[in-house]
Scaffold this motif. Structure first.
Motif, short mmCIF file in Angstrom:
data_model
loop_
_atom_site.label_atom_id
_atom_site.label_comp_id
_atom_site.label_asym_id
_atom_site.label_seq_id
_atom_site.Cartn_x
_atom_site.Cartn_y
_atom_site.Cartn_z
N GLY A 121 -31.12 -31.57 42.45
CA GLY A 121 -30.63 -31.04 43.72
C GLY A 121 -31.65 -30.15 44.41
O GLY A 121 -31.72 -30.08 45.62
N HIS B 115 -23.34 -27.51 42.70
CA HIS B 115 -23.23 -27.84 44.13
C HIS B 115 -24.30 -28.88 44.52
O HIS B 115 -23.99 -29.89 45.16
N ASP B 116 -25.55 -28.63 44.09
CA ASP B 116 -26.64 -29.55 44.43
C ASP B 116 -26.42 -30.92 43.78
O ASP B 116 -26.69 -31.96 44.38
N THR C 106 -24.95 -38.66 47.70
CA THR C 106 -25.97 -39.44 48.42
C THR C 106 -26.23 -40.77 47.72
O THR C 106 -26.30 -41.83 48.35
N ILE D 297 -31.78 -33.92 49.12
CA ILE D 297 -31.18 -35.16 49.63
C ILE D 297 -31.80 -35.53 50.98
O ILE D 297 -31.20 -36.22 51.78
N ARG E 91 -23.57 -32.32 43.06
CA ARG E 91 -22.54 -33.04 43.83
C ARG E 91 -23.18 -33.78 45.01
O ARG E 91 -22.86 -34.92 45.30
N ARG E 92 -24.07 -33.06 45.71
CA ARG E 92 -24.67 -33.66 46.91
C ARG E 92 -25.53 -34.86 46.55
O ARG E 92 -25.53 -35.88 47.23
#
Ligand code: SF4
Ligand code: SF4
Length: 292
Positions: free
Chosen positions: A12, A200-201, A208, A174, A203-204
């Protein structure tokens, strides 16, 4: 389907230990082609010591170039450039957005647009296999196109050498370079740390990759620094459809291996992180139908 499999290792954000993981995976079987697409912070070469065989200049977006012999220093270009990228003295290649407006307002046709030299693409040989990588010129911005060129070079090497696997060190985040590193790979392997921002990172990145239909799997690095968060990261990843490859313990030997510019599985082959890395690599390969 290509005759080779591709894995991109992503994170992330920078500093999660991604490149250390890639360097150790590079040193483990099977035979593979390596690609460093983290062109903004390329450092896989520091661990793998490539011998450069070929170098190609890479040109990016067009920027304004002035023919000094035609310029009268009238200042029209400076007055009209809304990016403050040009003065009567010089063009700032890093500020120029390539809009081309100055070329239209110059009464002397002293300006034209030219692709800017962005960096170099290298085809190299390492002890662990052939490698494609790049180096940006200072101040140049990375781009998805440069990442795609590095990947294309790695894929060409795989075809020429009949190699079944391409292992890609991806850019963090991302952004467009990260998505270029993920396009069409067989697996996005996410390295994360057991922290709220790491989750959090992660998840992103999973989101993506899912958007592009790329399967994902997770390694939690330094997992024992916060086992609750490590478990939370794994359960979030599972809920989002990612596989769990394993955990790596925290060990200061990793820092010493980086300082010694040696993949950890060679620097400390019997240590706990090396053992976990070997297990993680076997499980990663199993996810794409390969084995060590
Ligand atoms: S091309 Fe556009 S951004 Fe670049 S110097 Fe000319 S006017 Fe400014
Ligand atoms: S507008 Fe043309 S002639 Fe005038 S300063 Fe700019 S480059 Fe020189």
């Amino acid at each position: 389907m290509t005759p080779y499999r591709q894995i991109t290792v992503v994170s992330g954000k920078g500093g999660t230990g991604k490149t250390s993981v890639v360097a150790s995976f590079a040193a483990l079987g099977p035979e593979k082609i390596l690609a460093d697409t983290d062109v903004d912070a390329a450092n896989l070469h520091l661990m793998l010591h490539p011998q450069i065989n070929r170098r190609e200049q890479f040109y990016g977006a067009k920027i304004a170039v002035r023919d000094e012999s035609l310029c009268t220093r009238c200042g029209e270009c400076e007055r009209h450039c809304r990016f403050e990228a040009i003065t009567v003295e010089a063009v700032n290649p890093f500020a120029c957005e390539g809009c081309g407006f100055c070329t239209l307002v110059c009464p002397r046709t002293a300006l034209h647009m030219e692709p800017a030299l962005t960096g170099d693409l290298f085809i190299s040989q390492t002890r662990y296999g052939p490698m494609a990588h790049a180096k940006l010129v200072p101040g140049a911005e990375s781009s998805g196109r440069l990442v795609t060129m590095v990947r294309q070079a790695a894929e060409d090497l795989a075809m020429q050498n009949g190699t079944d696997l391409v292992l890609i060190d991806g850019p963090p985040g991302i952004g467009c370079t990260a998505t270029a590193a993920l396009a069409d790979v067989d697996l996005a392997l996410i390295v994360t740390e057991p922290t709220p921002s790491g989750i959090h990172d992660m998840r992103r990145v999973i989101g993506t990759a899912a958007h592009f239909g790329i399967p994902t799997a997770l390694i939690v690095n330094k997992a024992d620094l916060n086992l609750d968060r490590a478990r939370q990261a794994e359960s979030v990843a599972r809920e989002m459809g990612a596989g769990i490859v394993g955990r790596l313990p925290y060990d200061e030997t990793v820092t010493r291996a980086v300082a010694a510019a040696t993949p950890l599985v060679e620097f400390d082959p019997d240590g706990p992180v090396s053992q976990s890395l070997r297990e993680c690599w076997s499980r990663t390969l199993a996810l794409i139908g390969m084995s060590v």
